[in-house]
Write a protein that holds these residues in place. Structure first.
Motif, PDB file in Angstrom:
ATOM      1  N   GLU A   1       0.833  -1.212   0.000  1.00  0.00           N
ATOM      2  CA  GLU A   1       0.000   0.000   0.000  1.00  0.00           C
ATOM      3  C   GLU A   1       0.863   1.257   0.000  1.00  0.00           C
ATOM      4  N   LEU A   2       2.018   1.190   0.674  1.00  0.00           N
ATOM      5  CA  LEU A   2       2.926   2.332   0.670  1.00  0.00           C
ATOM      6  C   LEU A   2       3.458   2.591  -0.732  1.00  0.00           C
ATOM      7  N   VAL A   3       3.836   1.520  -1.426  1.00  0.00           N
ATOM      8  CA  VAL A   3       4.349   1.677  -2.793  1.00  0.00           C
ATOM      9  C   VAL A   3       3.247   2.214  -3.707  1.00  0.00           C
ATOM     10  N   ASP A   4       2.035   1.701  -3.549  1.00  0.00           N
ATOM     11  CA  ASP A   4       0.908   2.196  -4.343  1.00  0.00           C
ATOM     12  C   ASP A   4       0.712   3.695  -4.123  1.00  0.00           C
ATOM     13  N   ALA A   5       0.754   4.105  -2.853  1.00  0.00           N
ATOM     14  CA  ALA A   5       0.569   5.511  -2.518  1.00  0.00           C
ATOM     15  C   ALA A   5       1.705   6.362  -3.072  1.00  0.00           C
ATOM     16  N   PHE A   6       2.924   5.844  -2.971  1.00  0.00           N
ATOM     17  CA  PHE A   6       4.105   6.564  -3.451  1.00  0.00           C
ATOM     18  C   PHE A   6       4.021   6.809  -4.960  1.00  0.00           C
ATOM     19  N   GLU A   7       3.549   5.805  -5.702  1.00  0.00           N
ATOM     20  CA  GLU A   7       3.510   5.913  -7.157  1.00  0.00           C
ATOM     21  C   GLU A   7       2.345   6.750  -7.668  1.00  0.00           C
ATOM     22  N   SER A   8       1.367   7.007  -6.820  1.00  0.00           N
ATOM     23  CA  SER A   8       0.187   7.727  -7.291  1.00  0.00           C
ATOM     24  C   SER A   8      -0.005   9.107  -6.653  1.00  0.00           C
ATOM     25  N   ILE A   9       0.723   9.407  -5.596  1.00  0.00           N
ATOM     26  CA  ILE A   9       0.514  10.666  -4.890  1.00  0.00           C
ATOM     27  C   ILE A   9       0.986  11.863  -5.714  1.00  0.00           C
ATOM     28  N   ASP A  10       0.274  12.950  -5.621  1.00  0.00           N
ATOM     29  CA  ASP A  10       0.654  14.205  -6.286  1.00  0.00           C
ATOM     30  C   ASP A  10       1.512  15.007  -5.310  1.00  0.00           C
TER      31      ASP A  10
END
Length: 202
Positions: free
Chosen positions: A14-23
């Motif tokens: 979930e951290l990687v998902d958030a990292f790759e999608s966060i503005d």
């Protein structure tokens, strides 16, 4: 009261998902907090120009708590893709397993080479079913090569979609459907033309 997601409760995936999608520009403090947590867990590292980068094992890979079967995957041709989002509404890019990418790449190269060989020599052996194959000649080999190129393009589209992290898999799906349709029509046309020009059945 603190606002924003509680990244401390996130799994590595979930951290990687958030990292790759966060503005990062819209949420600089949230981005910094996320990166610092991930750096402490050795998921990202800080480069010389002060940017954060995923370690290789986390970049398009799997980790101890990241089962590849949990990743959003493409279902080309058969099912329209359904975009997936994490619990904060961030888009989760779909993934194509490394093995599938390798197989797609190699198979596309091999069948294009085989089809080109058939066009060059003017004849091509084509398996139709388990106990049915034909050899086509002349113009039919050119049409069959078009079918092969369309099939290869469908596989290449899937690979490209893996590396495009934007929420646009529906576009790739449409292109893949069009390419597959061209492939099927060309294949049938090649068989029809082949039989009309003396194809041999085996």
């Amino acid at each position: 009261m603190a606002s924003g997601p509680n990244y401390a409760e996130y799994s590595d995936r979930e951290l990687v998902d958030a990292f790759e999608s966060i503005d990062a520009e819209s949420y600089p403090q949230r981005y910094q907090s996320l990166c610092e947590l991930m750096e402490s867990k050795q998921i990202v590292y800080k480069s010389d120009n002060n940017t954060y980068t995923l370690h290789d094992e986390y970049a398009h890979g799997v980790t101890d708590d990241w089962d590849e079967s949990d990743l959003p995957t493409t279902q080309y041709i058969t099912d329209a893709p359904e975009p997936q989002y994490d619990k904060d509404g961030n888009y989760i890019p779909n993934q194509v397993p490394l093995q599938a990418r390798i197989v797609n790449s190699l198979f596309a190269i091999v069948i294009i080479a085989y089809g080109s060989y058939g066009v060059y020599f003017g004849e091509l052996f084509v398996p139709i079913a388990r106990n049915l194959s034909i050899i086509i000649y002349g113009p039919a080999t050119v049409i069959m090569l078009l079918s092969i190129i369309a099939a290869s393009l469908t596989m290449i589209i899937e690979i490209v979609d893996h590396y495009d992290t934007r929420d646009n898999e529906h576009t790739y799906y449409k292109f893949a459907r069009i390419s597959a349709s061209i492939g099927v029509v060309s294949f049938i046309a090649a068989i029809v033309v082949g039989f009309s020009s003396g194809a041999e059945i085996y």
